[in-house]
Each structure stands twice: as structure tokens, then as C-alpha cells.
Design an enzyme around this catalytic site. Sequence first.
Site, PDB file in Angstrom:
ATOM      1  CE  LYS A 231      -8.897   2.489   7.036  1.00 59.44           C
ATOM      2  NZ  LYS A 231      -7.667   1.753   6.214  1.00 59.44           N
TER       3      LYS A 231
ATOM      4  CD  GLN B 152      -4.131   2.261   6.001  1.00 62.49           C
ATOM      5  OE1 GLN B 152      -4.986   1.852   6.862  1.00 62.49           O
ATOM      6  NE2 GLN B 152      -4.325   2.912   4.866  1.00 62.49           N
TER       7      GLN B 152
ATOM      8  CG  ASP C  69      -7.736  -4.010   4.052  1.00 63.31           C
ATOM      9  OD1 ASP C  69      -9.130  -3.436   4.196  1.00 63.31           O
ATOM     10  OD2 ASP C  69      -6.614  -3.759   4.731  1.00 63.31           O
TER      11      ASP C  69
END
Length: 285
Positions: free
Chosen positions: A50, A94, A117
Site C-alpha cells: 500500500k 490493517q 477503509d
Amino acid sequence: MTAVRMDGKALAEKLRAGIADEMKAFGESVCLATVLVGDDPASHIYVSRKHDACSEAGIESRDHRFGESTSEGEVLELLEELNADDVVDGILVQLPLPAHMDESKVTLAVDPTKDVDGFHPLNAGRLYQGDPLLVPATPLGVMALLAEYEIDLKGMEAVVIGRSEIVGKPVAMMLLAEHATVTICHSRTVDLEQHTRRADILVAAVGRPGLVTRDMVKPGAVVIDVAVNRTEQGLVGDVEKDVAEVAGFLTPVPGSIGPMTIAMLLRNTLTAAQHRREGVAVSGT
Ligand code: NAP
């Protein structure tokens, strides 16, 4: 018949180049902060990818990594700092977090306007009410791939296997918004095959190699394999390879939904930055 291979890798590259151009036109710095807790090797690889993708697109990034034994309080404290930091446009925690942490509490601690997200309940709620702001990257990638292959979802029977907040539920909501007739299957579904066999669009998001076999797929169906399973044979999805002999369209694993997820994370980061500059609030006013 051999299914059309839905090349998410190629589409993701095209989208990433477009985002890099948009970044130049945007003319301001944009920053994504990632938070990773623990030693899961796959998570470390995903987060590093990422950051590489950010740097290639001209997006700045900050990398916060904590050891397995870090307390929830320390992570919440960092999130508070990142929420308040005007330089930071996007925050990504994450998952999975270590077992001693409450994932929903941590998700709730991210400022919804920086929630790239799309896991915060306010963003999830907006998606479910048909007024999305920041949407989880993987389902967004699935939808972009369907659009790229000009799959008209209106009136289609869509069957989603999996009901997680990350993939199954949001992708079902997005298919519904495109006027598909959606069925969500899960571990307690009785006779999974009876559902999958009538699907024009089948999305597998479980994490069980070999779950979807060719006899479970309607001839000509569009089959999206979201899963990533590490096996002795390497990375595989939930869908057996010979489904390609029955399906009309099929995504390869690896190399389709994974790259699309990263491209969509960049898109969400830029969107979050644009919203913040424009003063768009999560309440929608
Ligand atoms: P998850 O939270 O573990 O959810 C799995 C879902 O599958 C659950 O809803 C579960 O049902 C259902 N399920 C389990 N066994 C089943 C069975 N035998 N039949 C039907 N449904 C069954 O997983 P996730 O986070 O959604 O991820 C799903 C997969 O996608 C994983 O392989 C993950 O690695 C992959 N993934 C890939 C990307 C990417 O970028 N490519 C991104 C995210 C996830 P219950 O709810 O009843 O337990």
C-alpha cells in the site's frame, strides 16, 4: 467454453495511472497513515504494498507499526493524534488486530471523514442507506471491475457467499444499489449449491479453497473470486480452476481483486482529501 478472464491487474494499473494524474492536478499534498499491530507476515506485505502504491501515485504515507503486545490504549491514542493531524487525509488500520484488541472499538475511533477503509459505522450506514461516502476498497474494486467489463447488473440474480463487514455485506449492498436481486449466503446456509446455481453474478468471499465447484455455477455466469487462500500450491481463491469451463467471466487469483483493492484504497484516499478540502461532512450536509 472458456470464461473471459477479468483482468483486475490491468484495470488497477490504468486506474492508478489516472489517480497519479489527478494527484498532479489536485496540486496539494495528500497523506495516508497506516496502522499495523502484530507480526502477521501477510499483513506486513499488504501494508508495504500500500505504501509503494501511494508513493507511485504521488500520495504521501506514514507507516505506524506496533508489536503484538501493544495495548489497545496505545493504538487508540495514536488514532486520536492522527484524527487531529491536519496533514493526514486518510487512516487505515490493517486487520486483523491481535486477539486482545476490540476491532469494533478501534474502527469506531477513526475519524469517519478519514476512514479510507469505509469500516466506520457512519460510513457503513451511509452505504446501506444508498448515500455512500467512503466505501470499503475491495467491494469498490469488484464493482469497478464489473463496470469495466460492461456487466449490466439490472435485474440480475446476484449471489454473494460471505457476510463480513469488509467484503460480503458491502458488496451485496452495492449490487443491490445497481438493481441486482441479491442473495447473501454464509456458513449456516442450507444447500449453498441451490443458491449459487441460479446466480448470474456469483461473488465468493469466504476463504475456503475449492468451495465453489463447476457444478455449482450457472453456465455463462460472472464469477468473482475475492478470496486469497495460502496453500502449498501457492495463493488460490475459493473457486475451482475448472469453473472457467462453465462461467462466462471469471477473476483469476491472484492478480485481479487484490490489485483492484489497492487501486481503490488510493481512490478513497484522494476522495477523502477532496472531501476534507470541500468541507463535506459524514452527516452529508
Ligand atoms: P471472514 O470475515 O472470515 O468472512 C467469511 C464469510 O464466509 C463469513 O460470512 C462466513 O459465514 C462465510 N463462510 C464460512 N464458511 C462458509 C461455507 N462453508 N459456506 C458459505 N459461507 C461460509 O472473511 P472476509 O474478511 O470477508 O474475507 C473473505 C475472503 O476474502 C478471505 O479469503 C480474504 O483473504 C479475502 N479478501 C481478499 C481481499 C483482497 O484484496 N483480494 C480483501 C479482503 C478479503 P459466517 O458469517 O456464518 O461465519
